[in-house]
Design a protein around this motif. Sequence first.
Motif: not given
Length: 80
Positions: A61-65
């Motif tokens: 998953x993307x880091x911000x997510x």
Amino acid sequence: MTTMQQLDEFSRFAKQLVEREGEQLPLDAIFDRWHQEAFRDDDLARIQASAEDYGQGERGVPLDTFLAEFDARRISEQNQ
């Protein structure tokens, strides 16, 4: 491996390294080199497992997510 076993291994490694390369090595450099050698097989296994996951389509998953979900779980646990 227990903590005492790891300490014994580190001590042996550090003494041998200092004997070979001299006493000018900083302790953190000795530790880094011991850690690289002591955990090389573990690191390789993790890399291989990640490569297999990637080959099967896993993209994470993307880091911000991830960070948003992590923070939400942490806050929820603190409020319980």
